[in-house]
Each structure stands twice: as structure tokens, then as C-alpha cells.
Design an enzyme around this catalytic site. Structure first.
Site, short mmCIF file in Angstrom:
data_model
loop_
_atom_site.label_atom_id
_atom_site.label_comp_id
_atom_site.label_asym_id
_atom_site.label_seq_id
_atom_site.Cartn_x
_atom_site.Cartn_y
_atom_site.Cartn_z
CG MET A 1 -1.91 -1.18 1.19
SD MET A 1 -3.45 -0.89 2.09
CE MET A 1 -2.82 -0.54 3.71
CG ASP B 1 1.47 -6.92 8.47
OD1 ASP B 1 1.20 -6.42 9.57
OD2 ASP B 1 1.94 -6.27 7.53
CG HIS C 1 8.99 -0.07 6.32
ND1 HIS C 1 9.44 -1.37 6.27
CD2 HIS C 1 7.68 -0.15 6.68
CE1 HIS C 1 8.48 -2.18 6.62
NE2 HIS C 1 7.39 -1.47 6.86
CG HIS D 1 7.29 -2.23 2.21
ND1 HIS D 1 7.16 -1.21 3.11
CD2 HIS D 1 6.08 -2.88 2.21
CE1 HIS D 1 5.94 -1.21 3.63
NE2 HIS D 1 5.27 -2.23 3.11
O1 PAF Z 1 0.27 -5.61 3.72
C1 PAF Z 1 -0.22 -4.72 2.99
O2 PAF Z 1 0.41 -3.71 2.68
C2 PAF Z 1 -1.64 -4.87 2.47
O3 PAF Z 1 -2.46 -5.49 3.42
C3 PAF Z 1 -1.72 -5.62 1.13
C4 PAF Z 1 -1.24 -7.05 1.25
C5 PAF Z 1 -0.89 -4.88 0.09
C6 PAF Z 1 -3.17 -5.65 0.64
O4 PAF Z 1 -3.70 -4.38 0.47
#
Ligand code: PAF
Length: 274
Positions: A26, A147, A30, A33
Site C-alpha cells: 500500500m 503481518d 520502509h 518492503h
Molecule cells: O500488507 C499490505 O500492505 C496490504 O495489506 C496488502 C497485502 C498490500 C493488501 O492491500
């Protein structure tokens, strides 16, 4: 890096591209990612990232409009990380009409832990990820272990719906003092930032003690919760669960310990596999 806001153009660009690894995000990226983007490279010929702030996974009391949108900075970082394609649709492209068909995950998987405080969240995540999978058609998709419940729900969705996609988990990236990287860390004051690694230390303590053979899980959870509360935290949960479905441990299942707690106005989550 090619940037595609349109589904049709992305599909054309990806046709015949070879093995595709996909990292949905989204934005507001950081180092965690970016580590996933680099990991993706090892799995495929081309790496596709997406940036889309998904309205469906925000509850009515969560501020979708205030979610940080940092596209220029994010796309520069993705480019530097060697991402080949960025899918960056707007709301009209992803949801041209209200989304009436949804993925409904097993309530036992989503009404607990994070889902208990965010009703509907994981259904919204699963729905957009399935839609993104249908658009990108990746061979491999990568999600961070930070997550953990999201990762569990998506792994189960892929398996139960027989999607031809390998789900790869990325390790949580941490600061030197153990704090898991998160866009929320930016909301911490200097004093809160100094206190924040305590959550990881409590989880690491449980990891060590369970690893050493302790089996009184409730006691370990209660002690860690009390330790956080004694230092000004408002803990939501410290929970030792089985990795596969995050239910209470049975038999010799592989375990994970998960924690969520509020420090000042910032809610932090973390977990460690045991
Ligand atoms: O982890 C995230 O950034 C979001 O939940 C995802 C997997 C991109 C779905 O919108």
C-alpha cells in the site's frame, strides 16, 4: 522500471515476461518492503510491485483518507531496488463499481488477534489480493512475516482456492535494538522509541523459554503482558499459537508468539516463530 496505472497495459507488458514474482504493497515503503523486493528477485525473471491503498481493508473508524500516500518517494525506492514493473492503479481502475463479490476467510482465522480489533479487515485484504493476483498472474508472491496473521490468511486462501501461486514469506526486518520496522514507528516520540523494543524483548523471552521446554503458555503470556503494562503499555494480546492457523497449540504443532500493544497513541505488533 515501467509504471502502469491500467490493468490492460500491465497485462500486455507482462505477457511473455517469464517467471513473475509479485510484492503487493500500500506504499509508504520502509526497508522491510525493500528487502522483500530484493528477495523477490531470487525467485523470478521479473519483479512486479504494486501500490494501492485498499479501501476494503479499512474499518469505518480507521482513517482511509489519512493513510500516508508517498508515491514519488516509493517509486524511486522501488526503482533503486531493481523492481521491473510497478502496478499503481487508482481507485476507479481497481473498483470501477462497488465491489460486490468478496473473499470470506474462515471466521476462526480472522475473528482473533488483529481481526478481533479490526472486523472485516482480513476479508478486505484477501479480496484485494485475489484481485491483484488475477491482474498480475504471478508465479510467486511475497509477504512479510511482520503481518503474520495476514500471511496465514493469504497462504490458506491460496491453498484452499488452488491458486497456482507459491507464497513466500519474508523475514521481519529489525532495527539494531530489535524493534520491527513499521511505518507506524514514525509516530513514536523519542521516549516511546527508546521503550518500543521491549515488545520484541518480551516475545524473545517467550521464544527462549518455550524453546527450552516450558509448557505453561498462559503463565508466559501473562508475565509478558504484565511486564509491558508495568512500563506504560496497553497490551491487546500476547499469544502463543500454532503457526498454521493461529489457533491454540495442539500436539507438537510449530508455534509462533504474537504480540500487540499500544504505546502512547501508537499500536505496535510483532511476532517470533518458536
Ligand atoms: O500488507 C499490505 O500492505 C496490504 O495489506 C496488502 C497485502 C498490500 C493488501 O492491500
Amino acid at each position: 522500471m515501467q509504471i502502469h496505472p491500467r490493468i490492460a497495459e500491465l497485462r500486455t507488458a507482462l505477457s511473455g515476461a517469464g517467471r513473475v514474482a509479485f510484492v503487493p504493497t500500500m506504499g509508504n515503503l520502509h526497508d522491510g518492503h525493500i528487502a522483500l523486493m530484493r528477495q523477490a528477485r531470487a525467485h523470478a525473471d521479473v519483479v512486479v510491485a504494486s501500490i494501492f491503498v485498499n479501501r476494503l481493508q479499512f474499518g469505518p473508524k480507521e482513517d482511509f483518507d489519512k493513510y500516508p500516500r508517498t508515491f514519488e518517494n516509493d517509486s524511486a525506492r522501488l526503482n533503486d531496488a531493481g523492481v521491473d514493473f510497478l502496478f499503481a492503479p487508482d481507485e476507479r481502475e481497481m473498483y470501477p463499481s462497488p465491489q460486490r463479490y468478496h473473499v470470506e476467510p474462515d471466521p476462526a482465522h480472522v475473528n482473533i488477534l488483529e481481526g478481533a480489533v479490526r472486523p472485516g479487515h482480513f476479508g478486505g485484504v484477501a479480496t484485494v489480493v485475489l484481485k491483484l493476483f488475477n491482474i498480475v498472474q504471478p508465479d510467486v508472491a511475497l509477504f512479510g512475516k511482520k503481518d503474520y496473521q495476514q500471511l496465514m490468511v493469504l497462504k490458506n486462501m491460496v491453498r484452499e482456492l488452488a491458486l497456482p501461486i507459491e507464497v513466500v514469506a519474508g523475514e521481519t526486518i529489525r532495527a539494531d535494538d530489535g524493534l520491527a520496522l513499521s511505518s507506524r514507528n514514525g509516530y513514536l516520540s523519542a521516549a516511546e522509541r527508546a521503550e518500543a523494543p521491549r515488545l520484541h524483548r518480551q516475545l524473545a523471552m517467550i521464544q527462549r523459554r518455550v524453546g527450552a521446554g516450558e509448557r505453561d503458555f498462559l503463565r508466559l503470556e501473562t508475565e509478558a503482558t504484565a511486564e509491558l503494562a508495568a512500563h506504560g503499555w496497553q497490551p491487546d494480546y500476547i499469544a502463543i499459537r500454532q503457526r498454521s492457523d493461529l489457533q491454540a497449540p495442539q500436539g507438537d504443532a510449530s508455534l509462533v508468539v504474537l504480540g500487540a500493544a499500544r504505546l502512547g497513541n501508537t499500536r505496535l505488533i510483532d511476532n517470533l516463530e518458536i
